[in-house]
Scaffold this motif. Structure first.
Motif, PDB file in Angstrom:
ATOM      1  N   PRO A  16       0.804  -1.233   0.000  1.00 33.18           N
ATOM      2  CA  PRO A  16       0.000   0.000   0.000  1.00 33.18           C
ATOM      3  C   PRO A  16       0.831   1.274   0.000  1.00 33.18           C
ATOM      4  N   ASP A  17       2.099   1.184   0.414  1.00 35.74           N
ATOM      5  CA  ASP A  17       2.955   2.365   0.431  1.00 35.74           C
ATOM      6  C   ASP A  17       3.719   2.569  -0.883  1.00 35.74           C
ATOM      7  N   ALA A  18       3.512   1.691  -1.859  1.00 38.60           N
ATOM      8  CA  ALA A  18       4.189   1.852  -3.144  1.00 38.60           C
ATOM      9  C   ALA A  18       3.727   3.140  -3.808  1.00 38.60           C
ATOM     10  N   PRO A  19       4.577   3.804  -4.574  1.00 44.15           N
ATOM     11  CA  PRO A  19       4.204   5.076  -5.214  1.00 44.15           C
ATOM     12  C   PRO A  19       2.956   4.930  -6.081  1.00 44.15           C
ATOM     13  N   GLY A  20       1.940   5.711  -5.781  1.00 48.37           N
ATOM     14  CA  GLY A  20       0.724   5.709  -6.590  1.00 48.37           C
ATOM     15  C   GLY A  20      -0.235   4.573  -6.295  1.00 48.37           C
ATOM     16  N   ALA A  21       0.055   3.714  -5.317  1.00 42.32           N
ATOM     17  CA  ALA A  21      -0.808   2.554  -5.050  1.00 42.32           C
ATOM     18  C   ALA A  21      -2.205   2.992  -4.622  1.00 42.32           C
ATOM     19  N   THR A  22      -2.289   3.991  -3.780  1.00 40.60           N
ATOM     20  CA  THR A  22      -3.597   4.468  -3.321  1.00 40.60           C
ATOM     21  C   THR A  22      -4.381   5.064  -4.475  1.00 40.60           C
ATOM     22  N   GLU A  23      -3.724   5.876  -5.289  1.00 42.16           N
ATOM     23  CA  GLU A  23      -4.397   6.501  -6.426  1.00 42.16           C
ATOM     24  C   GLU A  23      -4.874   5.461  -7.436  1.00 42.16           C
ATOM     25  N   MET A  24      -4.029   4.457  -7.714  1.00 42.43           N
ATOM     26  CA  MET A  24      -4.426   3.408  -8.643  1.00 42.43           C
ATOM     27  C   MET A  24      -5.602   2.613  -8.095  1.00 42.43           C
ATOM     28  N   SER A  25      -5.575   2.289  -6.801  1.00 42.84           N
ATOM     29  CA  SER A  25      -6.678   1.541  -6.195  1.00 42.84           C
ATOM     30  C   SER A  25      -7.989   2.310  -6.328  1.00 42.84           C
ATOM     31  N   ASN A  26      -7.948   3.608  -6.068  1.00 40.24           N
ATOM     32  CA  ASN A  26      -9.160   4.420  -6.173  1.00 40.24           C
ATOM     33  C   ASN A  26      -9.669   4.482  -7.608  1.00 40.24           C
ATOM     34  N   LEU A  27      -8.751   4.574  -8.564  1.00 39.78           N
ATOM     35  CA  LEU A  27      -9.145   4.628  -9.966  1.00 39.78           C
ATOM     36  C   LEU A  27      -9.781   3.309 -10.392  1.00 39.78           C
ATOM     37  N   VAL A  28      -9.217   2.190  -9.933  1.00 36.32           N
ATOM     38  CA  VAL A  28      -9.774   0.874 -10.251  1.00 36.32           C
ATOM     39  C   VAL A  28     -11.172   0.732  -9.655  1.00 36.32           C
ATOM     40  N   ARG A  29     -11.336   1.146  -8.398  1.00 38.10           N
ATOM     41  CA  ARG A  29     -12.667   1.064  -7.770  1.00 38.10           C
ATOM     42  C   ARG A  29     -13.681   1.894  -8.547  1.00 38.10           C
ATOM     43  N   GLN A  30     -13.295   3.090  -8.934  1.00 39.78           N
ATOM     44  CA  GLN A  30     -14.189   3.957  -9.692  1.00 39.78           C
ATOM     45  C   GLN A  30     -14.562   3.321 -11.025  1.00 39.78           C
ATOM     46  N   HIS A  31     -13.566   2.763 -11.695  1.00 40.92           N
ATOM     47  CA  HIS A  31     -13.807   2.141 -13.000  1.00 40.92           C
ATOM     48  C   HIS A  31     -14.824   1.011 -12.892  1.00 40.92           C
ATOM     49  N   PHE A  32     -14.667   0.131 -11.902  1.00 39.42           N
ATOM     50  CA  PHE A  32     -15.561  -1.015 -11.806  1.00 39.42           C
ATOM     51  C   PHE A  32     -16.893  -0.662 -11.183  1.00 39.42           C
ATOM     52  N   SER A  33     -16.981   0.475 -10.503  1.00 41.43           N
ATOM     53  CA  SER A  33     -18.300   0.935 -10.071  1.00 41.43           C
ATOM     54  C   SER A  33     -19.128   1.324 -11.277  1.00 41.43           C
ATOM     55  N   PHE A  34     -18.486   1.906 -12.311  1.00 44.69           N
ATOM     56  CA  PHE A  34     -19.181   2.200 -13.567  1.00 44.69           C
ATOM     57  C   PHE A  34     -19.608   0.906 -14.245  1.00 44.69           C
ATOM     58  N   ALA A  35     -18.717  -0.098 -14.265  1.00 44.77           N
ATOM     59  CA  ALA A  35     -19.025  -1.363 -14.932  1.00 44.77           C
ATOM     60  C   ALA A  35     -20.189  -2.064 -14.257  1.00 44.77           C
ATOM     61  N   THR A  36     -20.267  -1.969 -12.907  1.00 46.93           N
ATOM     62  CA  THR A  36     -21.357  -2.609 -12.180  1.00 46.93           C
ATOM     63  C   THR A  36     -22.676  -1.916 -12.463  1.00 46.93           C
ATOM     64  N   ALA A  37     -22.625  -0.569 -12.522  1.00 45.94           N
ATOM     65  CA  ALA A  37     -23.851   0.191 -12.758  1.00 45.94           C
ATOM     66  C   ALA A  37     -24.336   0.047 -14.188  1.00 45.94           C
ATOM     67  N   SER A  38     -23.402  -0.145 -15.124  1.00 45.06           N
ATOM     68  CA  SER A  38     -23.754  -0.211 -16.539  1.00 45.06           C
ATOM     69  C   SER A  38     -22.993  -1.345 -17.191  1.00 45.06           C
ATOM     70  N   PRO A  39     -23.567  -2.594 -17.226  1.00 46.46           N
ATOM     71  CA  PRO A  39     -22.855  -3.730 -17.780  1.00 46.46           C
ATOM     72  C   PRO A  39     -22.316  -3.497 -19.168  1.00 46.46           C
ATOM     73  N   SER A  40     -22.973  -2.677 -19.970  1.00 47.02           N
ATOM     74  CA  SER A  40     -22.485  -2.442 -21.326  1.00 47.02           C
ATOM     75  C   SER A  40     -21.184  -1.664 -21.324  1.00 47.02           C
ATOM     76  N   ALA A  41     -20.858  -1.035 -20.167  1.00 48.37           N
ATOM     77  CA  ALA A  41     -19.598  -0.308 -20.064  1.00 48.37           C
ATOM     78  C   ALA A  41     -18.568  -1.129 -19.319  1.00 48.37           C
ATOM     79  N   GLY A  42     -18.683  -2.447 -19.408  1.00 49.63           N
ATOM     80  CA  GLY A  42     -17.815  -3.331 -18.664  1.00 49.63           C
ATOM     81  C   GLY A  42     -16.373  -3.265 -19.082  1.00 49.63           C
ATOM     82  N   ALA A  43     -15.523  -4.042 -18.391  1.00 46.00           N
ATOM     83  CA  ALA A  43     -14.116  -3.887 -18.548  1.00 46.00           C
ATOM     84  C   ALA A  43     -13.570  -4.456 -19.812  1.00 46.00           C
ATOM     85  N   ALA A  44     -13.962  -5.658 -20.121  1.00 45.15           N
ATOM     86  CA  ALA A  44     -13.399  -6.325 -21.281  1.00 45.15           C
ATOM     87  C   ALA A  44     -14.075  -7.664 -21.406  1.00 45.15           C
ATOM     88  N   VAL A  45     -13.667  -8.440 -22.418  1.00 45.30           N
ATOM     89  CA  VAL A  45     -14.246  -9.766 -22.570  1.00 45.30           C
ATOM     90  C   VAL A  45     -13.864 -10.624 -21.385  1.00 45.30           C
TER      91      VAL A  45
END
Length: 301
Positions: free
Chosen positions: A265-294
């Motif tokens: 968790p102390d790696a450079p940018g780890a917190t920012e990357m984690s937050n970005l990933v959570r945000q991305h998959f919250s969109f995918a959950t709300a809108s399956p057509s905007a999912g991540a990939a195959v």
């Protein structure tokens, strides 16, 4: 000369990437009506219809496709200018992340690009591999952050989404009224192959293997092309693919979970990357057509 405002272009890019006004508004932390207004202002200024509403979401028109690369460059330039005088103590150094093959599709390059622009001093290193390999690398200290696909409770971590698994087929595929069902499967290295064959046999259907592949992308493409039926995750059904008719009587499949694990968790940018990933998959959950990939039940997960 037509004058275009940066916030209009940012809204346009967000809608195209999210394929939805609602999800674009969440991404921009604005109301949907505000985003819609900005798009109308942009279309009024250009004199062009830039977005079209289709069954699978919002897509750019021909004029919108011409504008999109310019809008992206302008949005990125404005973002870079806004961060030019950010704190010099911003995170710096290597950040090693692992992404499973199922989710390393077209959405990920954009996500990683946004992270790198916001964290220019972080030296991002990305590994795309099976979940088994990513998990092993994290255990060995070779990755700082990893995303894993879990088909059972043996893997721990923060659940990003629950993904039901469906029998799927191309919308254009006409199944035979009699005779064997055409199946699209992984090769013998995947334990899901025999599981799927057993489930089809249990229903009494005859079957034939129409396509065998050793990659997720290949199997998904074969299903999308109408070569037969196969297994895909609901959140990432490709365009032109739908669940098989319930009349076939195929049994429900166990779903999977996408897990986020941060080992450093102390790696450079780890917190920012984690937050970005959570945000991305919250969109995918709300809108399956905007999912991540195959996403397909596949090889050594």
């Amino acid at each position: 000369m037509t004058s275009l405002r940066g916030e209009w272009l940012a809204a346009f890019v967000a809608v195209v990437e999210a394929r939805s006004f609602t999800d674009a508004a969440k991404r921009l932390c604005r109301t949907q009506s505000a985003v819609s207004m900005q798009i109308r202002q942009l279309e009024s200024a250009t004199g062009q219809t830039l977005l079209l509403r289709e069954r699978n979401g919002v897509i750019p028109s021909t004029a919108g496709e011409r504008l999109l690369p310019h809008a992206r460059r302008s949005t990125e330039a404005l973002h870079d200018a806004a961060t030019l005088f950010d704190d010099d103590e911003a995170a710096a150094g290597p950040l090693r992340i692992g992404i499973p093959e199922e989710y390393a599709g077209t959405a990920w390059p954009g996500l990683l690009s946004r992270f790198q622009r916001s964290q220019p001093r972080v030296e991002l290193s990305v590994t795309c591999a099976s979940s088994d390999r990513i998990e092993a690398a994290m255990d060995q200290g070779a990755l700082d952050l990893g995303i894993l696909v879990a088909d059972d409770d043996q893997r721990s971590g923060e659940t990003l989404l629950h993904d039901p698994t469906w029998w799927a087929m191309a919308e254009t595929l006409e199944l035979p009224e009699s005779g064997p069902l055409p199946l699209v499967l992984f090769d013998q290295a995947c334990w899901w192959r025999q599981w799927a064959l057993d489930r089809v046999s249990d229903t009494g259907h005859e079957w034939r293997i129409a396509y065998t592949g050793d990659s997720i992308a290949g199997v998904a493409a074969a299903i999308q092309a109408g070569l037969g039926i196969g297994v895909l995750g609901r959140s990432t059904l490709p365009t032109g693919v739908r669940p098989v008719p319930t009349a076939l009587g195929l049994p429900d499949l166990p779903g999977s979970r996408l897990m986020l694990n941060v080992t450093a968790p102390d790696a450079p940018g780890a917190t920012e990357m984690s937050n970005l990933v959570r945000q991305h998959f919250s969109f995918a959950t709300a809108s399956p057509s905007a999912g991540a990939a195959v996403h397909s039940k596949g090889r050594d997960r």
